[in-house]
Design a protein around this motif. Sequence first.
Motif, short mmCIF file in Angstrom:
data_model
loop_
_atom_site.label_atom_id
_atom_site.label_comp_id
_atom_site.label_asym_id
_atom_site.label_seq_id
_atom_site.Cartn_x
_atom_site.Cartn_y
_atom_site.Cartn_z
N ASN A 82 50.25 53.11 73.44
CA ASN A 82 50.10 51.61 73.44
C ASN A 82 49.15 50.91 72.98
O ASN A 82 49.52 49.85 72.83
CB ASN A 82 50.27 50.83 74.80
CG ASN A 82 49.16 51.51 75.64
OD1 ASN A 82 48.39 51.88 74.86
ND2 ASN A 82 48.84 50.82 76.42
N GLU A 102 50.08 48.05 70.19
CA GLU A 102 51.15 46.43 71.19
C GLU A 102 49.99 46.42 72.22
O GLU A 102 50.05 44.70 72.48
CB GLU A 102 51.83 47.71 71.96
CG GLU A 102 52.27 46.50 73.20
CD GLU A 102 54.39 47.47 73.97
OE1 GLU A 102 54.79 46.35 74.36
OE2 GLU A 102 53.77 48.65 74.02
N GLN A 142 53.23 54.86 68.46
CA GLN A 142 53.38 53.83 69.04
C GLN A 142 54.61 53.51 69.51
O GLN A 142 56.05 53.53 68.75
CB GLN A 142 52.63 52.90 67.57
CG GLN A 142 51.91 53.63 67.60
CD GLN A 142 50.23 53.22 67.95
OE1 GLN A 142 49.81 52.17 68.61
NE2 GLN A 142 49.55 54.40 68.98
N SER A 143 54.23 52.11 70.65
CA SER A 143 55.54 51.90 71.32
C SER A 143 55.99 50.48 70.72
O SER A 143 57.26 50.15 70.72
CB SER A 143 54.78 51.61 72.34
OG SER A 143 53.60 50.42 72.84
N TYR A 144 55.34 49.96 69.82
CA TYR A 144 55.36 48.83 68.35
C TYR A 144 55.13 49.48 67.19
O TYR A 144 54.26 49.86 67.01
CB TYR A 144 54.87 47.66 69.13
CG TYR A 144 55.33 46.49 68.66
CD1 TYR A 144 55.92 45.92 68.79
CD2 TYR A 144 54.80 46.49 67.02
CE1 TYR A 144 56.50 45.27 67.95
CE2 TYR A 144 54.74 45.11 66.41
CZ TYR A 144 55.78 44.61 66.81
OH TYR A 144 56.38 43.11 66.08
N THR A 146 41.10 52.42 74.30
CA THR A 146 43.09 52.92 73.80
C THR A 146 43.28 54.15 72.76
O THR A 146 44.14 53.99 71.37
CB THR A 146 42.79 51.70 72.93
OG1 THR A 146 41.31 51.28 71.94
CG2 THR A 146 42.69 50.31 73.92
#
Length: 280
Positions: free
Chosen positions: A104, A107, A32-34, A215
């Motif tokens: 993403n 996030e 994940q980006s976060y 998503t």
Amino acid sequence: MEKCISDKIAILMATYNSSQFIREQLDSLYSQSYMDWELYIHDDGSNDNTLDIIEQYSQRYENIRVIGKEVKALGPKNNFMFLLNNADADYYLFCDHDDVWFPNKIELTIQQIKKNEIADRSNPVLFHSDLHIVDTELKTISNSMWHYAKIRPDLLKKKNYVMVSCFITGCTLGINKATKELVKDMPDKAIMHDWWIGVKAVMSGAKVISWPEATMYYRLHGNNDSGIPQVKLMPYLKHVFTSFFVSEYDRNIAVIADSLGFKYYKLRKSIYLTRRFLNV
């Protein structure tokens, strides 16, 4: 994504005989980006090597929390509600073991919830999104579940509609703590956890974010492919209202009425008037 020092994010994963697909889902979480979150897992009594796989990942990552090892045979809806009620966080994302999240997803979900809290975390907010449907090998079936199943997300925010038809998909759900407080006491007769959370949130006036883009990859396989009915509004409504006084639909309305304090006769009157309008 900017993070308040007090922000706590919980990913809730319910597992049961999940060994076939869980590695791909876990890998997607750890891509994940976060990444500032904790993963809460409750296994419902798997008899394959699901727990061995989870243990392997637990040795690699310090943010996995396996809880309730002594609690078994809850079933899907109660498994997720057990996780929700035993995880302490500011934000919660529901995670099926057999899907694959876009990089993403976390996030985006948290950004949208925080944006719609309007600087007050006491405002309940629910996020859900479209899904990209794939087969067991992650080959595309449809790039939009909403299009595939003819779901109109604008209707999901209308109280009169959501009482009988809630298609908010649990594996895309993200909620804040205020929404958790609304939904944490699920009635035993509730159909599924995502149905309950969606209906309760909408009927209680929560802010509902229907994100129009996928998503995640939603994997269709032998154990879940009945979960995507193709729905057309008028035939569906006729079916619902024709069947209103029969078992399941009557029960659905009763659950909502009991939990939200509505007068049951008023709901029946609404159904009667709608049946007259639909001529059924």
